[in-house]
Design an enzyme around this catalytic site. Sequence first.
Site, PDB file in Angstrom:
ATOM      1  N   TYR A  89     -15.697  -4.263   6.800  1.00 42.74           N
ATOM      2  CA  TYR A  89     -14.377  -3.651   6.986  1.00 42.74           C
ATOM      3  C   TYR A  89     -13.903  -3.854   8.426  1.00 42.74           C
ATOM      4  CZ  TYR A  89     -10.825   0.050   7.343  1.00 42.74           C
ATOM      5  OH  TYR A  89      -9.668   0.766   7.569  1.00 42.74           O
ATOM      6  N   SER A 122      -7.348  -0.937  12.186  1.00 36.80           N
ATOM      7  CA  SER A 122      -8.211   0.234  12.323  1.00 36.80           C
ATOM      8  C   SER A 122      -9.017   0.108  13.610  1.00 36.80           C
ATOM      9  CB  SER A 122      -9.174   0.337  11.132  1.00 36.80           C
ATOM     10  OG  SER A 122     -10.209   1.275  11.384  1.00 36.80           O
ATOM     11  N   GLY A 125       0.816  -1.213   0.000  1.00 35.67           N
ATOM     12  CA  GLY A 125       0.000   0.000   0.000  1.00 35.67           C
ATOM     13  C   GLY A 125       0.846   1.257   0.000  1.00 35.67           C
ATOM     14  N   ALA A 126       1.991   1.199  -0.687  1.00 36.01           N
ATOM     15  CA  ALA A 126       2.984   2.270  -0.600  1.00 36.01           C
ATOM     16  C   ALA A 126       2.715   3.439  -1.543  1.00 36.01           C
ATOM     17  CB  ALA A 126       4.374   1.701  -0.893  1.00 36.01           C
ATOM     18  N   SER A 127       1.656   3.364  -2.327  1.00 39.84           N
ATOM     19  CA  SER A 127       1.444   4.387  -3.355  1.00 39.84           C
ATOM     20  C   SER A 127       0.766   5.646  -2.835  1.00 39.84           C
ATOM     21  CB  SER A 127       0.621   3.808  -4.516  1.00 39.84           C
ATOM     22  OG  SER A 127      -0.639   3.366  -4.060  1.00 39.84           O
TER      23      SER A 127
END
Length: 257
Positions: A161, A148, A21-23
């Site tokens: 989620y 989360s 998820g580095a973008s």
Amino acid sequence: MMLDTKINPMDLTGKQVLVTGASAGIGRACCTLLSQLGAKIILTGRNQAGLEETLSSLSGNGHKIAVFDIKNINGLGDWVKYLRSEYGYLDSFVHCAGVQITKPIRSFDQGFFDDTMHVNLASAMAITQGFRLKRDRSKQGSIVFVSSIAGLIGQTGNTVYGASKAGLMSLTRGLAMELLRDNIRVNCVAPALVETEMAQRAQDSMTAAQFQHMLDQHPMGLGKPDDVANAVAFLLSDAAKWINAVTLPVEGGYLAN
């Protein structure tokens, strides 16, 4: 008296860290901070342009981009083995990749459930499976999952989620025990609402009153990606070398409500 020359226990010089998820968002903030602490980063995600933008923000050199769709669960273990053979030993792994779509129970369907669980939970297990192979047990490895507070509380329309993120917390505890023999620590951070593109999408799916209610539950205001990155860096580092199997809330007082 001899002084310890390593006066910064959060120094990551010489470490190589895989970040999913580095973008954008929290993943990008993690990459930037970890590089400032001396780590070499392998940045992964589906968005080549976003990864290149993150790469341009990093300190130091030796960082690599590895584009991969983590929905391909069965291919993740072999992919991690390829990364190790191509780029060298992986000291740590940070799982920031995730999806969040608000849907009430009346809109539930299997495709929605499967997509959420694959990206948020199953991918963490599959990458860890590859990460643990052929470890140098004299070196302590570290994994941090980005969960989360949705996994700790109830939120209307956010149940799938939340279930996936609660699963990450449980996964943290189980893997922390299972990977002790490999000298790998496994920890987790649980942010409240952070100012990212994902948060903007969440806002867009709500009425103004619903979003204001969410804002009102954050006594210290919304978080920044850097707030989460700081916690991730701490848990990766030697400053946390005796911390294992914990979920660290990073939530600006949300849970005190």
